[in-house]
Enzyme design. Structure first.
Site, mmCIF file in Angstrom:
data_model
loop_
_atom_site.group_PDB
_atom_site.id
_atom_site.type_symbol
_atom_site.label_atom_id
_atom_site.label_comp_id
_atom_site.label_asym_id
_atom_site.label_seq_id
_atom_site.Cartn_x
_atom_site.Cartn_y
_atom_site.Cartn_z
ATOM 1 N N TYR A 59 -33.331 -19.461 -51.918
ATOM 2 C CA TYR A 59 -34.361 -19.436 -50.875
ATOM 3 C C TYR A 59 -34.993 -18.044 -50.729
ATOM 4 O O TYR A 59 -35.533 -17.721 -49.666
ATOM 5 C CB TYR A 59 -33.768 -19.900 -49.542
ATOM 6 C CG TYR A 59 -33.620 -21.409 -49.430
ATOM 7 C CD1 TYR A 59 -34.714 -22.260 -49.647
ATOM 8 C CD2 TYR A 59 -32.409 -21.993 -49.094
ATOM 9 C CE1 TYR A 59 -34.586 -23.653 -49.545
ATOM 10 C CE2 TYR A 59 -32.280 -23.388 -48.970
ATOM 11 C CZ TYR A 59 -33.376 -24.196 -49.200
ATOM 12 O OH TYR A 59 -33.257 -25.570 -49.082
ATOM 13 N N LYS B 290 -29.081 -32.214 -49.329
ATOM 14 C CA LYS B 290 -28.579 -31.104 -48.513
ATOM 15 C C LYS B 290 -27.317 -31.544 -47.736
ATOM 16 O O LYS B 290 -26.992 -32.747 -47.692
ATOM 17 C CB LYS B 290 -29.692 -30.659 -47.563
ATOM 18 C CG LYS B 290 -30.897 -30.034 -48.289
ATOM 19 C CD LYS B 290 -31.931 -29.532 -47.275
ATOM 20 C CE LYS B 290 -33.124 -28.895 -47.952
ATOM 21 N NZ LYS B 290 -34.090 -28.354 -46.966
ATOM 22 N N GLU C 187 -34.894 -22.875 -60.536
ATOM 23 C CA GLU C 187 -33.817 -23.493 -59.759
ATOM 24 C C GLU C 187 -32.818 -24.223 -60.664
ATOM 25 O O GLU C 187 -31.614 -24.172 -60.423
ATOM 26 C CB GLU C 187 -34.420 -24.444 -58.717
ATOM 27 C CG GLU C 187 -35.192 -23.667 -57.645
ATOM 28 C CD GLU C 187 -36.044 -24.538 -56.733
ATOM 29 O OE1 GLU C 187 -36.071 -25.772 -56.903
ATOM 30 O OE2 GLU C 187 -36.693 -23.965 -55.835
ATOM 31 N N HIS D 151 -33.889 -31.355 -50.933
ATOM 32 C CA HIS D 151 -34.703 -30.280 -51.514
ATOM 33 C C HIS D 151 -35.230 -30.750 -52.862
ATOM 34 O O HIS D 151 -34.524 -31.441 -53.601
ATOM 35 C CB HIS D 151 -33.868 -29.013 -51.733
ATOM 36 C CG HIS D 151 -34.580 -27.999 -52.574
ATOM 37 N ND1 HIS D 151 -35.481 -27.102 -52.050
ATOM 38 C CD2 HIS D 151 -34.593 -27.800 -53.924
ATOM 39 C CE1 HIS D 151 -35.996 -26.375 -53.045
ATOM 40 N NE2 HIS D 151 -35.474 -26.783 -54.185
ATOM 41 N N ASN E 263 -33.586 -31.573 -43.036
ATOM 42 C CA ASN E 263 -34.525 -32.528 -43.635
ATOM 43 C C ASN E 263 -34.021 -33.162 -44.933
ATOM 44 O O ASN E 263 -34.799 -33.566 -45.788
ATOM 45 C CB ASN E 263 -35.907 -31.884 -43.801
ATOM 46 C CG ASN E 263 -35.887 -30.685 -44.715
ATOM 47 O OD1 ASN E 263 -34.849 -30.349 -45.276
ATOM 48 N ND2 ASN E 263 -37.028 -30.049 -44.888
#
Ligand code: IDP
Length: 148
Positions: free
Chosen positions: A49, A9, A126, A115, A112
């Site tokens: 998302y 990310k 995805e 992914h 975080n």
């Protein structure tokens, strides 16, 4: 062979963690099928998302994931989807164990670091959202006989 979608990310890219994360997957024995540095457009972020559309943090999530470059990858190998989730650690870094990416590098759920697809269905979805067929390579790798 099973494939999964993994993404460093924007926080991970800015914090120079691409190499460390790639290194973990390489050393584990997984095979890189594709990878690219990219800036995610809002439309793709919202689709990626989509399952969180109704959540209070959706706007923040889309804003964050589009805020800078990400490093998108497809990794391949035996049981790679579930194993990658274990290597990532729990969604909230404060609950993620040491030795996992989030446990080692993260502090907050909003930033975080990584992914990874959570099921075969999301992996397929995805990978299709982020990569076209030509970007995924099918090639021989010499370590395979020592892994399988
Ligand atoms: P996952 O990334 O471990 O699969 P998901 O539940 O699918 O976790 O959530 C997607 C992402 O949304 C998380 O990685 C995290 O960055 C963000 N997120 C989840 N819950 C919250 C929250 O309560 N506040 C802010 N961001 C959140």
């Amino acid at each position: 062979m099973e494939k999964t979608f993994i993404m460093v990310k924007p926080d991970g890219v800015q914090r120079n963690l691409i190499g460390d994360i790639v290194n973990r997957f390489e050393k584990k024995g997984f095979k890189l099928a594709g990878g690219k540095l990219m800036q995610i457009p809002s439309s793709l972020a919202e689709e990626h998302y989509g399952e969180h559309k109704e959540k209070p943090f959706f706007g923040e999530l889309v804003e964050f994931i589009t805020s800078g470059p990400v490093f998108a990858m497809v990794w391949e190998g035996e049981n790679v989807i579930a194993t990658a989730r274990q290597m990532m650690g729990k969604t909230n870094p404060s609950e993620a164990l040491p030795g996992t990416v989030r446990g080692d590098f993260g502090l907050t759920v909003g930033k975080n670091v990584i992914h990874g697809s959570d099921s075969p269905e999301s992996a397929q979805r995805e990978i299709g959202l982020f990569f076209n067929g030509e970007e995924l390579l099918n090639y021989e790798k010499n370590d395979q006989n020592w892994l399988y």
